[in-house]
Design a protein around this motif. Structure first.
Motif, PDB file in Angstrom:
ATOM      1  N   GLU A   1      -8.956 -11.532   5.708  1.00 35.68           N
ATOM      2  CA  GLU A   1      -8.884 -12.154   4.381  1.00 35.68           C
ATOM      3  C   GLU A   1     -10.177 -11.843   3.634  1.00 35.68           C
ATOM      4  OE1 GLU A   1      -6.093 -12.636   3.721  1.00 35.68           O
ATOM      5  OE2 GLU A   1      -4.960 -13.819   5.157  1.00 35.68           O
TER       6      GLU A   1
ATOM      7  N   GLU B   1      -7.635 -15.152  -1.120  1.00 36.49           N
ATOM      8  CA  GLU B   1      -8.134 -14.534   0.117  1.00 36.49           C
ATOM      9  C   GLU B   1      -9.303 -15.331   0.722  1.00 36.49           C
ATOM     10  OE1 GLU B   1      -6.199 -12.232   1.104  1.00 36.49           O
ATOM     11  OE2 GLU B   1      -5.278 -11.327  -0.663  1.00 36.49           O
TER      12      GLU B   1
ATOM     13  N   GLU C   1      -1.650  -7.675   6.709  1.00 32.79           N
ATOM     14  CA  GLU C   1      -0.984  -8.971   6.560  1.00 32.79           C
ATOM     15  C   GLU C   1       0.083  -9.173   7.645  1.00 32.79           C
ATOM     16  OE1 GLU C   1      -1.719 -12.192   5.055  1.00 32.79           O
ATOM     17  OE2 GLU C   1      -2.556 -10.590   3.840  1.00 32.79           O
TER      18      GLU C   1
ATOM     19  N   HIS D   1      -9.737  -8.508   2.261  1.00 29.76           N
ATOM     20  CA  HIS D   1      -8.847  -8.534   1.092  1.00 29.76           C
ATOM     21  C   HIS D   1      -9.597  -8.982  -0.154  1.00 29.76           C
ATOM     22  CE1 HIS D   1      -5.074  -8.844   3.850  1.00 29.76           C
ATOM     23  NE2 HIS D   1      -5.748  -7.722   3.981  1.00 29.76           N
TER      24      HIS D   1
HETATM   25 FE   LIG Z   1      -4.787 -11.588   2.563  1.00 28.83          FE
END
Ligand SMILES: [Fe+2]
Ligand SMILES: [Fe+2]
Length: 471
Positions: free
Chosen positions: A151, A121, A241, A154
């Motif tokens: 990201e 990530e 995503e 995440h």
């Molecule tokens: Fe991701």
């Protein structure tokens, strides 16, 4: 389900305030995350960006859109809603209630799976950090930053699991996730594709198409996990995503569309002089990103993955839709192999072939993109077509790592590969050319000449909306 708490220092829907220890641990990780973001995140200075922020996990209204300074982005912890009766869908524990705690015997394996996912990530944020300086439009710039902040979220999602369920070791791993860096000589990211640079926007679109799509499939297997918090985390990440892959899909669409347009207008394949990317160069970038992404699925056979499946840690893509016993102890699968000097198939137990199963799901999905791009070429009246290269092409992991194969699947000698590779993978000349086109267009409603504008803007806004205010 606790209601999302958005006023907290760390927005969350996991009732963080009820666990002071955990809250304090995450609050002490937060400044480290922010200093990582400042030093390794996007380099282009901005005032604010029109971003989506996750605020809830319900079917509707899970995100809020608005202009925010990126450093003030509200990175939060959101798990999909709990299904209280959820049972394990596969493996030796099939039918038992899903786990709310980590079983001692699977602790090390689960931690490893979470660390590997977590490592990808922040890696992609690092890979993409300089792209803002050459964005083809404010719309694209905004999408880049959207992908980047998500990201980052995440990473938060994985760090939450490490802190909440893996004690001291988990907290140490969370620190390591900020210390490893993409492409670093001393402490690189764990997986190869995440140490490659993303130096231009064609690479970015290919990365978000092919490599984020690998992420989709990995998250899909973890969403099946018997460890319920991991499952719920991944379910929500998959929602975010989808946008990253939309950026990739439509990004490549727009590059192909613009190239096709210039080819038709000038009745030539040789369009570099017109400031757009020639189709053979697009094909080479596709070959590269596809083949390195195939490697992310690991070897064709893997006893680790067989064990993860049987233990219930990691399932198959859409496990519950599969029409079999979900234990697979007696089943076989034909996997790609290199046998007696030939590219062939060989039968192995279904459990050890699970990487192949997942890679095939992924490949079928990737074919959808190629179909789209070829439709654009066909609609422009051009006979040219793009294609996915052969599964054995340019592989560094698995059965084909030791051999050289052309995009159409012929086995090559080392000398033949050396002679041919410049036609199949981006050369320095190609990369320099693509980079030469990457001149920033930061003016509202304008776009670079090498890419077509998008059909739609973001969240109902037009293309010429002021998506980013630069500083
Ligand atoms: Fe991701
Ligand atoms: Fe992503």
């Amino acid at each position: 389900m606790t209601t999302p708490d958005y006023a907290e220092k760390i927005p969350n829907n996991v009732a963080l305030h009820e666990d002071r220890r955990l809250q304090r641990a995450l609050e002490s990780w937060q400044p480290n995350f922010l200093s990582w973001w400042q030093t390794m995140g996007p380099t282009l200075p901005t005032q604010d960006v029109y971003l989506r922020t996750a605020v809830n996990v319900g079917r509707e209204g899970w995100a809020h859109f608005g202009h925010v300074p990126m450093k003030d982005y509200r990175w939060g912890i959101f798990l999909a809603e709990q299904n209280p009766g959820r049972r394990i869908a596969f493996g030796a524990h099939k039918g038992e209630p899903a786990w709310q705690k980590v079983p001692g015997e699977y602790r090390a394996d689960l931690q490893r799976l979470i660390v590997i996912q977590g490592d990808t990530e922040p890696a992609s944020v690092e890979q993409q950090r300089n792209l803002g300086a050459t964005a083809p439009s404010l719309y694209d710039l905004r999408n880049l930053f959207q992908v980047n902040v998500e990201e980052g979220r995440h990473l938060w999602a994985m760090v939450y699991l490490l802190h909440a369920y893996f004690g001291r070791e988990g907290r140490e791993e969370a620190e390591e996730l900020l210390h490893r860096n993409s492409g670093s000589a001393d402490a690189p990211r764990i997986l190869g594709a995440f140490n490659e640079e993303t130096p231009d926007w064609l690479s970015f679109f290919m990365f978000t198409y092919f490599t984020d799509r690998d992420g989709k499939y990995q998250l899909g297997t973890l969403k099946e996990s018997a460890f319920d918090p991991l499952s719920r985390t991944c379910e929500f990440m998959l929602k975010e995503e989808a946008h990253h892959m939309m950026v990739g899909t439509t990004g490549v669409d727009r590059v192909v569309e613009r190239t096709a347009q210039v080819m038709v207008e000038n009745d030539t394949d040789d369009v570099a002089a017109f400031g757009v990317i020639p189709l053979p160069v697009i094909q080479k970038y596709l070959n590269f990103h596809y083949s390195v992404s195939l490697d992310l699925f690991g070897g064709e056979t893997s006893t680790n993955v067989a064990n993860y499946y049987t233990a219930g840690l990691k399932g198959r893509w859409l496990e519950e839709r599969r029409k079999d016993d979900h234990v697979l102890a007696d089943d076989g699968i034909m996997v790609d192999a290199f046998v007696d000097g030939e590219i062939a198939l060989t039968e192995v137990p279904a459990l050890t072939g699970l990487n192949t199963d997942l890679r095939r799901e992924y490949i079928a999905d990737c074919e959808g993109g190629v179909k789209r791009w070829n439709r654009i070429l066909a609609e422009a009246g051009l006979p040219h077509r793009l294609a996915l290269p052969h599964i054995a092409f340019n592989r560094k992991v698995g059965a084909f790592a030791g051999i050289e194969v052309s995009p159409t699947g012929e086995k090559l000698s080392a000398a033949e590969w050396e002679r041919g590779k410049g036609q199949w993978l981006p050369t320095d000349t190609d990369k320099t050319f693509v980079r030469s086109l990457m001149r920033p267009v930061h003016e509202r409603g304008k776009i670079a000449a090498w890419v077509a504008p998008p059909r739609n803007g973001i969240n109902g806004k037009p293309f010429d909306y002021d998506y980013v205010h630069l500083s």
